[in-house]
Motif scaffolding. Structure first.
Motif, PDB file in Angstrom:
ATOM      1  N   PHE A   1      36.204  32.620  30.657  1.00  0.00           N
ATOM      2  CA  PHE A   1      36.721  31.578  31.543  1.00  0.00           C
ATOM      3  C   PHE A   1      37.637  30.641  30.767  1.00  0.00           C
TER       4      PHE A   1
ATOM      5  N   PHE B   1      37.695  25.112  36.081  1.00  0.00           N
ATOM      6  CA  PHE B   1      37.629  26.458  35.539  1.00  0.00           C
ATOM      7  C   PHE B   1      38.488  27.425  36.338  1.00  0.00           C
ATOM      8  N   GLY B   2      38.961  28.457  35.648  1.00  0.00           N
ATOM      9  CA  GLY B   2      39.571  29.580  36.324  1.00  0.00           C
ATOM     10  C   GLY B   2      38.495  30.485  36.906  1.00  0.00           C
ATOM     11  N   ILE B   3      38.955  31.522  37.557  1.00  0.00           N
ATOM     12  CA  ILE B   3      38.033  32.428  38.244  1.00  0.00           C
ATOM     13  C   ILE B   3      37.341  33.391  37.273  1.00  0.00           C
TER      14      ILE B   3
ATOM     15  N   GLN C   1      30.881  34.073  28.932  1.00  0.00           N
ATOM     16  CA  GLN C   1      29.604  34.138  29.635  1.00  0.00           C
ATOM     17  C   GLN C   1      29.111  35.576  29.685  1.00  0.00           C
TER      18      GLN C   1
ATOM     19  N   TYR D   1      35.739  29.628  27.455  1.00  0.00           N
ATOM     20  CA  TYR D   1      34.302  29.847  27.404  1.00  0.00           C
ATOM     21  C   TYR D   1      34.035  31.331  27.650  1.00  0.00           C
TER      22      TYR D   1
ATOM     23  N   GLY E   1      31.245  35.920  41.026  1.00  0.00           N
ATOM     24  CA  GLY E   1      32.677  36.176  41.049  1.00  0.00           C
ATOM     25  C   GLY E   1      33.549  34.941  40.974  1.00  0.00           C
ATOM     26  N   GLN E   2      32.931  33.802  40.737  1.00  0.00           N
ATOM     27  CA  GLN E   2      33.688  32.546  40.668  1.00  0.00           C
ATOM     28  C   GLN E   2      33.426  31.836  39.353  1.00  0.00           C
ATOM     29  N   GLY E   3      34.324  30.922  39.014  1.00  0.00           N
ATOM     30  CA  GLY E   3      34.069  30.047  37.890  1.00  0.00           C
ATOM     31  C   GLY E   3      33.173  28.903  38.310  1.00  0.00           C
ATOM     32  N   PRO E   4      32.623  28.185  37.362  1.00  0.00           N
ATOM     33  CA  PRO E   4      31.775  27.034  37.691  1.00  0.00           C
ATOM     34  C   PRO E   4      32.568  25.957  38.436  1.00  0.00           C
TER      35      PRO E   4
END
Lengths: 115, 113
Positions: free
Chosen positions: A90, A105-107, A38, A36, B40-43
């Motif tokens: 992501f 999800f990854g970071i 963003q 994805y 700074g994080q993913g969902p």
């Protein structure tokens, strides 16, 4: 439980250069895999997905990703980056369970494109 | 536009107040999800509905959070007695079989001051 590692928090590339964003996953079976994108302050847009079949998948905006089971990887590539590709990317792994996708999800990897 | 729609897009509220977010999924999608994303994080997954039934809730969804999908169409996420730690973007998504690929809305930003 599944997990996703994106080892690069931030990447800078020159416009026109090639791009590869790394993603490794941990999951016991063949996963559903996603990338994805963003833009700042926006939701997530699906670039591409892998469920089964051909391990090289094509997505929107000229992106592609290759599933490599032996390396537990699903790296995202683009041959020539445009300034508009600057965003956060992501990688995600999904488990289709109970009739829905439980997605982890990854970071994220923040991509900066310089002229 | 037939994508996932969320409103309000931005909400600033004082600590202790209640807030409610609304999500309208893609019309033919019977699966609906709420995620939370901090800077700074993913969902992170919060909860999942199939039609009107809430089938899974994350441990992240404390008692102050409640989600509903009364008629199997739109959904609401309410946060009671907001805390500063609730400041985040709340993302709604929907999917449909086969495959259940998840499509996200634009998100609702919450700032608790």
């Amino acid at each position: 439980a599944q997990s996703v590692t994106q080892p690069d928090i931030h990447i800078t590339v020159s416009e026109g250069a090639s791009l590869e964003l790394r993603c490794n996953y941990s999951y016991g079976a063949t996963p559903y895999l996603f990338w994805y994108v963003q833009s700042p302050g926006q939701g997530l847009q699906l670039l591409l997905k892998y469920f089964s079949g051909d391990t090289l998948v094509q997505g929107i905006k000229g992106f592609e990703a290759e599933f490599k089971r032996s390396q537990s990887s699903f790296n995202l590539r683009k041959p020539s980056v445009h300034w508009s590709d600057a965003a956060e990317y992501f990688c995600a792994v999904g488990l289709n369970s109970g009739g829905y996708q439980k997605v982890t999800f990854g970071i994220g990897t923040k991509l900066q494109v310089i002229p | 536009d037939t994508g996932v729609s969320q409103n309000p897009r931005h909400k600033i509220t004082k600590r202790g107040q209640n807030v409610t977010f609304r999500c309208d999924p893609i019309s033919e999608h019977n699966r609906l999800y709420w995620y939370r994303q901090t800077l700074g994080q993913g969902p992170e997954f919060l909860t999942y509905f199939q039609n009107e039934a809430q089938l899974e809730k994350s441990r992240l969804l404390s008692d102050r959070f409640s989600a509903e999908r009364p008629k199997g169409s739109f959904s609401t996420l309410e946060i009671q007695r907001t805390e500063q730690g609730d400041s985040a973007m709340y993302l709604c998504a929907s999917s449909a079989p086969p495959g259940n690929t998840i499509y996200f809305g634009e998100g609702s930003w919450l700032t608790v001051v």
